[in-house]
Design an enzyme around this catalytic site. Structure first.
Site, mmCIF file in Angstrom:
data_model
loop_
_atom_site.group_PDB
_atom_site.id
_atom_site.type_symbol
_atom_site.label_atom_id
_atom_site.label_comp_id
_atom_site.label_asym_id
_atom_site.label_seq_id
_atom_site.Cartn_x
_atom_site.Cartn_y
_atom_site.Cartn_z
ATOM 1 N N HIS A 47 73.656 -71.158 0.238
ATOM 2 C CA HIS A 47 74.946 -71.426 -0.398
ATOM 3 C C HIS A 47 76.108 -71.079 0.535
ATOM 4 C CE1 HIS A 47 73.873 -72.700 -4.477
ATOM 5 N NE2 HIS A 47 72.858 -71.876 -4.375
ATOM 6 N N ASP A 49 76.461 -73.376 3.310
ATOM 7 C CA ASP A 49 76.708 -74.620 4.036
ATOM 8 C C ASP A 49 78.046 -75.225 3.654
ATOM 9 O OD1 ASP A 49 75.611 -75.121 1.505
ATOM 10 O OD2 ASP A 49 74.606 -76.960 2.131
ATOM 11 N N SER A 80 56.412 -97.473 -5.187
ATOM 12 C CA SER A 80 55.886 -96.127 -4.994
ATOM 13 C C SER A 80 54.634 -95.990 -5.854
ATOM 14 C CB SER A 80 56.919 -95.081 -5.404
ATOM 15 O OG SER A 80 57.011 -94.989 -6.818
ATOM 16 N N GLY A 143 62.911 -77.718 -4.786
ATOM 17 C CA GLY A 143 64.004 -77.316 -3.911
ATOM 18 C C GLY A 143 63.661 -77.435 -2.441
ATOM 19 N N SER A 145 63.766 -80.375 -0.673
ATOM 20 C CA SER A 145 64.422 -81.560 -0.114
ATOM 21 C C SER A 145 63.554 -82.802 -0.141
ATOM 22 C CB SER A 145 64.911 -81.295 1.317
ATOM 23 O OG SER A 145 65.794 -80.220 1.344
ATOM 24 N N SER A 146 62.896 -83.040 -1.264
ATOM 25 C CA SER A 146 62.094 -84.259 -1.387
ATOM 26 C C SER A 146 62.966 -85.500 -1.265
ATOM 27 C CB SER A 146 61.331 -84.268 -2.711
ATOM 28 O OG SER A 146 62.209 -84.122 -3.811
ATOM 29 N N ASP A 201 70.123 -80.553 4.253
ATOM 30 C CA ASP A 201 68.781 -81.108 4.064
ATOM 31 C C ASP A 201 68.507 -82.246 5.038
ATOM 32 O OD1 ASP A 201 68.799 -79.315 1.994
ATOM 33 O OD2 ASP A 201 68.918 -80.827 0.410
ATOM 34 N N TYR A 253 75.664 -75.673 -9.756
ATOM 35 C CA TYR A 253 75.940 -75.830 -8.326
ATOM 36 C C TYR A 253 77.422 -76.137 -8.109
ATOM 37 C CZ TYR A 253 75.601 -77.851 -3.603
ATOM 38 O OH TYR A 253 75.772 -78.154 -2.275
#
Length: 415
Positions: A47, A49, A80, A143, A145-146, A201, A253
Site C-alpha cells: 500500500h 505504490d 477459456s 491477491g 495478480s491473476s 502488478d 481500497y
C-alpha cells in the site's frame, strides 16, 4: 493429521499445451504461438505504490498462458476453460472503457481485449483482431495478480504477432519497450475492466527476472534488479492463500487511497513518500485515522528501503536474515494495526507461521483476504504449512492453499 493442499504451478510445457489444445478445440486451427506471464507476490512495500514508495515484488512460477493468432479483420474471439461452451466475440472497433457504450461486460475478457484497445490508444495501431485461448494456473482471488498475468500475456503476444518490437524475449527483455506494455496492461485494468489499481502488478509480471527481486520506485516506475536467490541459501517463500474472499472493489481500497491523499494535502506534500520526518507528521495530523494511515505508509517505505539494502549487501544469511524477518513481521503488524487491511484469516496464518519457525511472515497484496507469505528454511516448508493448516482446521475454516515459490521469469513467448 491435517492434509495439505498445494497449488502447484504447471510446467511451461504443460501450460503451453493446455492453451494450445483449447485453441485448436475452439477455433479449429493451429495458434501462431503461446505466450505466458506470471502472477506476482510482493515481498514488502504494501500500500505504498500509490503513495510513490518502493515495492519489492517477485514473479511467481504460476503463469497465465495465451495461445493466439491474428485475424484479417477486427474481430476478437476469446475462449477459456470456464467458457469453452461459448466463445466470446468482440469488435475492436466498438470496445471502450467501462461506463461507455463500448463497455466489455464479460469481466475476464476485458483484461485481454482491453490490452489491444490500450495499445491502439497509445498509438500502436491499427491492430488486427485475434483469436485467443486462455489457460491459467495463477490462483484466482488470492491477491497474486491473476488479472495482470492475463493482461501481460496478451501484451507480449500482441507485441510479437503485430511486430511492435517492444518486449524483447524472456532471456533478453527490452525493458524500455516493456514499460510501454506495462502502461497498456494497466490501462486495460483501470479503464476497460474498471479496477483502480497501480502499476505494481503489471510491472512485476513484465519486468521481474528469475532469481531476482524487483526494486520498484513508484515515484517514476523505475526499476532495479536485486539478487534474491533464495534457493542458494536454503530458503523458500511459502505463499499461503487463505481462501478468504479477496476483493478490491468493495470501497476499502479506495478509502485507503483517499485517506493517504487527504493526509498528503494536510501535510503539504505531493505524496506521502515526500514526508521526511514521521514524528513531525504525526504531530501535524489531528485526525487519528489519518495519522495511523500515514504512520503505516511512511514506516513501510523505510522498511522497504532497508530490505532492499539488505539484499544489496549479500545473501539472506545470519544477521541479514534475522533483520529481513523482523522487517516482514513489522510490515504485517503495521498493516494490521495502522492500515487496518488485514483480517482474521491472514492474522492466524501469519501467527501460526511465525510460531512454527518462519523467519518472518506478513500479509501480501491489497488485504481483506487474499494471501500471506512466510520466509522459511526449505526443509521447514512442510512443517510451517502444516502448522497453518492445523490452525485453520481448529477454527473450522476451509483449508488454505500453499505455494512453494522461488523468483520466476517475466512474461514472454514459450512455444
Amino acid at each position: 493429521m491435517t492434509d495439505l493442499v498445494w497449488a502447484d504451478a504447471a510446467t511451461p510445457d504443460e501450460g503451453a499445451a493446455r492453451a494450445a489444445d483449447l485453441f485448436r478445440e475452439a477455433f479449429g486451427y493451429e495458434p501462431r504461438g503461446v505466450w505466458s506471464a506470471p502472477g506476482r507476490v510482493n515481498i514488502i512495500g504494501e500500500h505504498v505504490d500509490y503513495n510513490g514508495g518502493p515495492c519489492v515484488p517477485i514473479a511467481l512460477p504460476h503463469r497465465a498462458y495465451v495461445a493466439l493468432s491474428p485475424r484479417e479483420d477486427r474481430v476478437i474471439r476469446l475462449i477459456s476453460p470456464q467458457t469453452r461452451e461459448a466463445i466470446d466475440v468482440l469488435d475492436l472497433d466498438v470496445i471502450g472503457p467501462k461506463g461507455t457504450p463500448g463497455e466489455v461486460t464479460n469481466h475476464w475478457t476485458a483484461y485481454l481485449a482491453g490490452v489491444a484497445w490500450a495499445l491502439e490508444q497509445a498509438g500502436y495501431g491499427p491492430l488486427p483482431g485475434f483469436d485467443a485461448a486462455l489457460w491459467s494456473c495463477v490462483p484466482l482471488g488470492g491477491g497474486l495478480s491473476s488479472s495482470a498475468a492475463l493482461e501481460c500475456a496478451t501484451a507480449v503476444a500482441l507485441d510479437e504477432v503485430c511486430s511492435l518490437g517492444l518486449a524483447g524475449t524472456i532471456d533478453a527483455p527490452n525493458d524500455e519497450g516493456r514499460k510501454v506494455l506495462v502502461d497498456a496492461a494497466r490501462a486495460a485494468e483501470n479503464q476497460v475492466a474498471g479496477a483502480n489499481t497501480g502499476g505494481l502488478d503489471q510491472t512485476a509480471s513484465l519486468r521481474c527476472r528469475e532469481g531476482h527481486a524487483l526494486a520498484l520506485d513508484c515515484r517514476d516506475m523505475s526499476t532495479r534488479q536485486v539478487p534474491f536467490d533464495l534457493g542458494a541459501v536454503g530458503l523458500e517463500l511459502l505463499v499461503i492463500d487463505t481462501r478468504a474472499k479477496h476483493s478490491l472493489a468493495d470501497g476499502q481500497y479506495g478509502s485507503r487511497r483517499a485517506d493517504c491523499e487527504e493526509s498528503a494535502r494536510a501535510l503539504g506534500v505531493g505524496q506521502l513518500v515526500d514526508v521526511e520526518d514521521l514524528d513531525e507528521a504525526m504531530a501535524a495530523l489531528d485526525d487519528d485515522r489519518l495519522a495511523a494511515r500515514t504512520r503505516h505508509v511512511v514506516s513501510e517505505i523505510a522498511r522497504t528501503r532497508a530490505f532492499i539494502d539488505l539484499l544489496d549487501e549479500g545473501p539472506l544469511e545470519g544477521t541479514r536474515l534475522k533483520v529481513a524477518g523482523a522487517l516482514l513481521n513489522d510490515s504485517h503488524d503495521s498493516l494490521r494495526d495502522d492500515y487496518e487491511v488485514s483480517c482474521e484469516e491472514l492474522d492466524v496464518a501469519v501467527d501460526a507461521a511465525r510460531a512454527a519457525g518462519a523467519h518472518g511472515a506478513r500479509m501480501t497484496g491489497g488485504g481483506f483476504g487474499g494471501s500471506a507469505i512466510a520466509l522459511v528454511d526449505a526443509d521447514s516448508v512442510v512443517g510451517v504449512a502444516r502448522a497453518v493448516a492445523s490452525a485453520y482446521a481448529e477454527r473450522g475454516w476451509q483449508p488454505p492453499h500453499f505455494i512453494r515459490s522461488l523468483p520466476g521469469a517475466p512474461a514472454g513467448r514459450l512455444a
